[in-house]
Design a protein around this motif. Structure first.
Motif, PDB file in Angstrom:
ATOM      1  N   GLY A 218       0.864  -1.041  -0.142  1.00 18.33           N
ATOM      2  CA  GLY A 218       0.024   0.074  -0.084  1.00 18.33           C
ATOM      3  C   GLY A 218       0.751   1.398   0.059  1.00 18.33           C
ATOM      4  N   GLY A 219       0.320   2.184  -0.641  1.00 22.02           N
ATOM      5  CA  GLY A 219       0.998   3.728  -0.657  1.00 22.02           C
ATOM      6  C   GLY A 219       0.941   4.030   0.848  1.00 22.02           C
ATOM      7  N   SER A 220       0.014   3.892   1.746  1.00 25.37           N
ATOM      8  CA  SER A 220       0.041   4.192   3.088  1.00 25.37           C
ATOM      9  C   SER A 220       1.529   3.650   3.589  1.00 25.37           C
ATOM     10  CB  SER A 220      -1.198   3.956   3.777  1.00 25.37           C
ATOM     11  OG  SER A 220      -2.239   4.339   3.295  1.00 25.37           O
ATOM     12  N   ASN A 223       4.308   5.870   2.420  1.00 29.54           N
ATOM     13  CA  ASN A 223       4.479   6.878   3.076  1.00 29.54           C
ATOM     14  C   ASN A 223       5.087   6.683   4.459  1.00 29.54           C
ATOM     15  OD1 ASN A 223       3.416   8.223   0.838  1.00 29.54           O
ATOM     16  ND2 ASN A 223       1.372   8.342   1.476  1.00 29.54           N
ATOM     17  N   SER A 260      -3.009   9.150   5.021  1.00 30.46           N
ATOM     18  CA  SER A 260      -1.868   8.234   5.539  1.00 30.46           C
ATOM     19  C   SER A 260      -0.807   8.881   6.309  1.00 30.46           C
ATOM     20  CB  SER A 260      -1.294   7.454   4.633  1.00 30.46           C
ATOM     21  OG  SER A 260      -0.848   7.934   3.133  1.00 30.46           O
ATOM     22  N   GLY A 313      -1.011  14.227  -7.356  1.00 33.13           N
ATOM     23  CA  GLY A 313      -2.191  13.554  -7.636  1.00 33.13           C
ATOM     24  C   GLY A 313      -2.640  13.359  -6.325  1.00 33.13           C
ATOM     25  N   ASP A 340       4.477  11.789  -2.517  1.00 38.90           N
ATOM     26  CA  ASP A 340       3.523  10.880  -2.571  1.00 38.90           C
ATOM     27  C   ASP A 340       2.742  10.917  -4.023  1.00 38.90           C
ATOM     28  OD1 ASP A 340       1.517   9.169  -2.228  1.00 38.90           O
ATOM     29  OD2 ASP A 340       0.369  10.237  -0.639  1.00 38.90           O
ATOM     30  N   SER A 342       1.564   8.153  -5.077  1.00 34.62           N
ATOM     31  CA  SER A 342       0.773   6.821  -5.262  1.00 34.62           C
ATOM     32  C   SER A 342      -0.173   7.006  -6.226  1.00 34.62           C
ATOM     33  CB  SER A 342       0.105   6.687  -3.813  1.00 34.62           C
ATOM     34  OG  SER A 342       0.908   6.401  -2.767  1.00 34.62           O
ATOM     35  N   TRP A 343      -0.928   7.964  -6.497  1.00 31.65           N
ATOM     36  CA  TRP A 343      -2.001   7.899  -7.524  1.00 31.65           C
ATOM     37  C   TRP A 343      -1.472   8.436  -8.791  1.00 31.65           C
ATOM     38  CZ3 TRP A 343      -4.942  11.972  -9.626  1.00 31.65           C
ATOM     39  CH2 TRP A 343      -5.841  11.837 -10.455  1.00 31.65           C
ATOM     40  N   HIS A 371      -0.754  -0.017  -9.504  1.00 35.07           N
ATOM     41  CA  HIS A 371      -1.884  -0.801  -9.462  1.00 35.07           C
ATOM     42  C   HIS A 371      -3.272   0.356  -9.577  1.00 35.07           C
ATOM     43  CE1 HIS A 371      -2.442  -0.234  -4.917  1.00 35.07           C
ATOM     44  NE2 HIS A 371      -3.676   0.509  -5.268  1.00 35.07           N
ATOM     45  N   LYS A 372      -2.937   1.677  -9.238  1.00 32.63           N
ATOM     46  CA  LYS A 372      -3.792   2.688  -9.628  1.00 32.63           C
ATOM     47  C   LYS A 372      -4.167   3.276 -10.991  1.00 32.63           C
ATOM     48  CE  LYS A 372      -3.426   4.838  -4.819  1.00 32.63           C
ATOM     49  NZ  LYS A 372      -4.462   4.043  -4.123  1.00 32.63           N
TER      50      LYS A 372
HETATM   51  N1  PLP Z   1      -1.420   8.510  -1.124  1.00 38.13           N
HETATM   52  C1  PLP Z   1      -2.468   8.992  -2.279  1.00 38.13           C
HETATM   53  C2  PLP Z   1      -2.498  10.353  -2.945  1.00 38.13           C
HETATM   54  C3  PLP Z   1      -3.684   8.186  -2.355  1.00 38.13           C
HETATM   55  O1  PLP Z   1      -4.602   8.775  -3.110  1.00 38.13           O
HETATM   56  C4  PLP Z   1      -3.905   6.949  -1.600  1.00 38.13           C
HETATM   57  C5  PLP Z   1      -4.969   5.960  -1.782  1.00 38.13           C
HETATM   58  O2  PLP Z   1      -5.856   6.247  -2.526  1.00 38.13           O
HETATM   59  C6  PLP Z   1      -2.762   6.593  -0.912  1.00 38.13           C
HETATM   60  C7  PLP Z   1      -1.598   7.473  -0.615  1.00 38.13           C
HETATM   61  C8  PLP Z   1      -2.784   5.253  -0.141  1.00 38.13           C
HETATM   62  O3  PLP Z   1      -2.712   4.238  -1.019  1.00 38.13           O
HETATM   63  P1  PLP Z   1      -3.049   2.784  -0.456  1.00 38.13           P
HETATM   64  O4  PLP Z   1      -4.401   2.590  -0.514  1.00 38.13           O
HETATM   65  O5  PLP Z   1      -2.360   1.862  -1.539  1.00 38.13           O
HETATM   66  O6  PLP Z   1      -2.522   2.638   0.911  1.00 38.13           O
END
Ligand code: PLP
Length: 399
Positions: A218-220, A223, A260, A313, A340, A342-343, A371-372
């Motif tokens: 996960g992106g969380s 981070n 996150s 994003g 970040d 992630s998106w 995956h996003k």
């Molecule tokens: N950072 C951003 C900008 C996101 O939009 C998201 C999820 O939507 C995340 C982090 C967290 O990613 P994850 O759901 O894979 O933990």
């Protein structure tokens, strides 16, 4: 004497230890295929129970190719190979017919929606002591498909999806079938190289000459890892000394950043009150001047700024923070810059939109979730780090 060793792995090596852990896990028995009878060591010594009735036969298949040592089955529970293969074949056909071939059919429903209490009645989710015959398991598979949301459906609109990606699906079939773990080269030679190649490509897109990375859930989590790295860089003796004796660490993120950041600050003992949320403009982008002011103010107040988290994003508005200007401020104040992405990271692969991330090569770390927007299977998230020095990332993670 039942610990097995990988070829070339010395006794007591991580490879040997991990394999013997796996042997222990296999001893616990699995529900599918009806291995539940292998609960007691008495039964294990006596050998398999064979039943005459067809359903029972399916539930408790005859053991095959058991390797015995001192009367103990080392590779148990081994299910009936032929029955197992037939089950996999039938389940794959079901997945092909009910999921893959129907994925593009707009006349099919996205979901047979049921409220939770009704769905509990419709599904048989009871975990019984005995195993289930194959035909029951296939019925259960059908129900799982029937009542699940068809995320591949052309009418399913959600942040993470845009139809079925056949190639990422087959890649996932492969990894599931091979069940690798990339913890050592001995166990996962191919996937370790795959990981290296993918990270290398992502690093190239960011624009770093070199770097390192790690896939994580996960992106969380990416981070949080980045926050940990930045803190380690700021105070390398954190691992030994812990939080006591640290100044009041403070980090900066835009008011539109992902939640996150708060979670990570809380998990790492930094505290959510030590995130300074920087004002954004009408489009949700961080205002660099505001960031500069906040960093100076924090210093004057005696706090210790160590990190800026920019977002490429944002979750709600899809805003891309001005990375180049933010990087200038980080250089001036000596702060770690985490992006970040992630998106929005996948925009780096678009000739048209990559300018939105202009300046990302100046970041110290980047979170990016293929995956996003790249249609990789969920989860596929990487944290990439510019500092490739062998000991740095590992040291920060406590190894
Ligand atoms: N950072 C951003 C900008 C996101 O939009 C998201 C999820 O939507 C995340 C982090 C967290 O990613 P994850 O759901 O894979 O933990």
């Amino acid at each position: 004497g039942c610990a097995q060793r990988l070829p070339g792995a010395p006794a007591g090596s991580p490879g040997a230890r991990r394999l013997s852990n796996r042997s222990r896990r296999l001893d616990c028995g699995s529900r599918a295929g009806g291995s539940a009878e292998w609960g007691s060591s008495d039964e294990q010594r006596r050998g398999p129970r064979v039943s005459g009735d067809t359903d029972q036969e399916e539930m408790f298949p005859t053991k095959k190719s058991a390797v015995l040592m001192d009367g103990v089955i080392l590779n148990g529970p081994t299910t009936d190979v032929k029955a197992g293969e037939k089950f996999v074949e039938e389940a794959c056909r079901l997945i092909m017919e009910e999921v893959v071939l129907k994925a593009t059919d707009v006349n099919k429903k996205v979901c047979e929606w049921q409220p939770p209490e009704q769905l509990k009645q419709l599904l048989d989710l009871e975990m019984r002591d005995a195993g289930e015959p194959h035909h029951r398991l296939l019925e259960l598979c059908k129900d799982v498909i029937r009542y699940s949301v068809k995320t591949n459906h052309p009418r399913f609109f959600n942040q993470l999806y845009a139809g079925l990606d056949y190639y990422s699906l087959v890649a996932r079939f492969l990894t599931e079938a091979l069940n690798p773990s990339v913890y050592t080269y001995e166990v996962s030679p191919v996937f370790l190289l795959v990981e290296e190649a993918v990270l290398k490509k992502m690093i190239e897109f960011i624009g770093w000459k070199e770097g390192d990375g790690i896939f994580n859930p996960g992106g969380s989590v990416s981070n949080m890892y980045a926050m940990n790295l930045a803190r380690y860089k700021y105070c390398p003796d954190i691992k030994e000394k812990g939080l006591s004796g640290l100044p009041r660490l403070i980090l900066f993120a835009s008011a539109e950043c992902h939640y996150s950041m708060k979670k990570a600050a809380s998990f790492l003992g930094i505290g959510t009150e030590n995130i300074c949320f920087v004002e954004t403009d009408g489009r949700g982008k961080m205002i660099p001047k505001e960031l500069d002011k906040q960093v100076s103010r924090a210093r004057k107040e005696g706090a210790a700024p160590f990190l800026v988290c920019a977002t490429s994003g944002t979750t709600v508005l899809g805003a891309f923070d001005p990375l180049d200007e933010i990087a200038d401020i980080c250089v001036r104040h000596g702060l770690w810059l985490h992006v970040d992405a992630s998106w929005g990271g996948s925009a780096l692969m678009s000739r048209k939109y990559r300018k939105l991330l202009h300046g990302i090569h100046r970041a110290d770390s980047v979170a990016w979730n293929p995956h996003k927007m790249l249609m990789a299977g969920i989860q596929c998230c990487a944290l990439l780090v510019k500092d490739k020095s062998v000991s740095f990332p590992l040291s920060a993670f406590g190894q």
